[in-house]
Scaffold this motif. Structure first.
Motif, PDB file in Angstrom:
ATOM      1  N   ILE A   1     -74.052   5.761  -3.564  1.00  0.00           N
ATOM      2  CA  ILE A   1     -75.387   5.380  -4.033  1.00  0.00           C
ATOM      3  C   ILE A   1     -75.697   6.189  -5.285  1.00  0.00           C
ATOM      4  N   CYS A   2     -76.239   5.503  -6.313  1.00  0.00           N
ATOM      5  CA  CYS A   2     -76.649   6.211  -7.520  1.00  0.00           C
ATOM      6  C   CYS A   2     -77.972   6.925  -7.249  1.00  0.00           C
ATOM      7  N   ASP A   3     -77.964   8.228  -7.486  1.00  0.00           N
ATOM      8  CA  ASP A   3     -79.164   9.041  -7.267  1.00  0.00           C
ATOM      9  C   ASP A   3     -80.302   8.642  -8.191  1.00  0.00           C
ATOM     10  N   ASN A   4     -79.948   8.069  -9.310  1.00  0.00           N
ATOM     11  CA  ASN A   4     -80.958   7.772 -10.323  1.00  0.00           C
ATOM     12  C   ASN A   4     -81.606   6.406 -10.129  1.00  0.00           C
ATOM     13  N   CYS A   5     -80.799   5.356  -9.939  1.00  0.00           N
ATOM     14  CA  CYS A   5     -81.362   4.001  -9.888  1.00  0.00           C
ATOM     15  C   CYS A   5     -81.207   3.348  -8.516  1.00  0.00           C
ATOM     16  N   ASN A   6     -80.548   4.036  -7.596  1.00  0.00           N
ATOM     17  CA  ASN A   6     -80.397   3.529  -6.231  1.00  0.00           C
ATOM     18  C   ASN A   6     -79.424   2.355  -6.123  1.00  0.00           C
TER      19      ASN A   6
ATOM     20  N   THR B   1     -73.819   9.323  -9.918  1.00  0.00           N
ATOM     21  CA  THR B   1     -74.567   8.683 -10.998  1.00  0.00           C
ATOM     22  C   THR B   1     -73.742   7.488 -11.440  1.00  0.00           C
ATOM     23  N   CYS B   2     -74.332   6.303 -11.380  1.00  0.00           N
ATOM     24  CA  CYS B   2     -73.560   5.091 -11.684  1.00  0.00           C
ATOM     25  C   CYS B   2     -73.210   5.042 -13.172  1.00  0.00           C
ATOM     26  N   PRO B   3     -72.211   4.220 -13.547  1.00  0.00           N
ATOM     27  CA  PRO B   3     -71.803   4.162 -14.959  1.00  0.00           C
ATOM     28  C   PRO B   3     -72.950   3.794 -15.898  1.00  0.00           C
ATOM     29  N   ALA B   4     -73.850   2.910 -15.470  1.00  0.00           N
ATOM     30  CA  ALA B   4     -74.955   2.516 -16.358  1.00  0.00           C
ATOM     31  C   ALA B   4     -75.886   3.701 -16.597  1.00  0.00           C
ATOM     32  N   CYS B   5     -76.228   4.440 -15.555  1.00  0.00           N
ATOM     33  CA  CYS B   5     -77.116   5.594 -15.722  1.00  0.00           C
ATOM     34  C   CYS B   5     -76.439   6.687 -16.544  1.00  0.00           C
ATOM     35  N   GLN B   6     -75.115   6.817 -16.427  1.00  0.00           N
ATOM     36  CA  GLN B   6     -74.389   7.789 -17.258  1.00  0.00           C
ATOM     37  C   GLN B   6     -74.500   7.417 -18.732  1.00  0.00           C
TER      38      GLN B   6
ATOM     39  N   GLN C   1     -75.362  -3.928 -16.195  1.00  0.00           N
ATOM     40  CA  GLN C   1     -75.783  -4.507 -17.474  1.00  0.00           C
ATOM     41  C   GLN C   1     -77.272  -4.255 -17.662  1.00  0.00           C
ATOM     42  N   ARG C   2     -77.588  -3.337 -18.561  1.00  0.00           N
ATOM     43  CA  ARG C   2     -78.997  -2.959 -18.740  1.00  0.00           C
ATOM     44  C   ARG C   2     -79.369  -2.767 -20.193  1.00  0.00           C
ATOM     45  N   ILE C   3     -80.666  -2.964 -20.449  1.00  0.00           N
ATOM     46  CA  ILE C   3     -81.236  -2.570 -21.743  1.00  0.00           C
ATOM     47  C   ILE C   3     -81.547  -1.087 -21.647  1.00  0.00           C
TER      48      ILE C   3
HETATM   49 ZN    ZN Z   1     -77.652   4.305 -11.652  1.00  0.00          ZN
END
Ligand code: ZN
Length: 172
Positions: A35-40, A68-73, A116-118
């Motif tokens: 689980i990503c600590d940042n975005c869940n 921390t997931c790749p997007a949050c990184q 995939q995020r802005i």
């Molecule tokens: Zn994340």
């Protein structure tokens, strides 16, 4: 006896996940569930997904990995793979509508792939700059805007840097 143990080790999925040799598993080495600590976001069945119920259910699991997931990184390191630049008088006359289109398209893309995020959407001078965590999302945003509001669209890919640049302009 020892031979049997080794055999079991080879066919055991968790044993295999520890090696980095499987080219079909980009997240090789990341144990499930995570689980990503940042975005869940939840990593399960070899893919990331936005699944609040699943994440809540797994959060009681003592084996769950907190990562921390790749997007949050990428967001933390400001590592954009897509850059969309919008300009022209028409843009500022329809700013709210255009921002909504971009956010809606981001939500749709995230439902399919939460990576995939802005990561940034800001006005700089006469331009609206949008940075994305993945190249494909930048292209997708440009095409969605073009099909809704026409204008001039250009999409450029740079393979070496794994970067997609999208420019869109409409004067009036
Ligand atoms: Zn994340």
């Amino acid at each position: 006896m020892q031979k049997d143990v080794r055999k079991f080790g080879i066919s055991d999925k968790r044993g295999r996940a520890k090696t980095n040799e499987d080219p079909y598993v980009p997240e090789a080495g990341l144990k499930e569930p995570a689980i990503c600590d940042n975005c869940n976001a939840l990593y399960r069945n070899r893919r990331w997904q936005m699944d609040a119920e699943g994440a809540a259910a797994e959060s009681g699991n003592p084996d769950v990995q907190r990562v921390t997931c790749p997007a949050c990184q990428k967001i933390a390191e400001r590592y954009a793979e897509g850059v969309v630049t919008l300009r022209g008088g028409y843009l500022w006359d329809h700013e709210e509508e255009i921002r909504n289109i971009l956010r809606n398209e981001e939500n749709r893309a995230m439902a399919k792939n939460p990576l995939q995020r802005i990561m940034r959407m800001e006005r700089e001078g006469d331009e609206l700059i949008i940075e994305t965590t993945e190249e494909k999302l930048a292209e997708h945003l440009g095409r969605a805007l073009h099909s809704a509001h026409q204008g001039e669209l250009s999409v450029t890919w740079s393979k070496e840097h794994s970067l997609c640049r999208v420019n869109w302009e409409r004067l009036q």
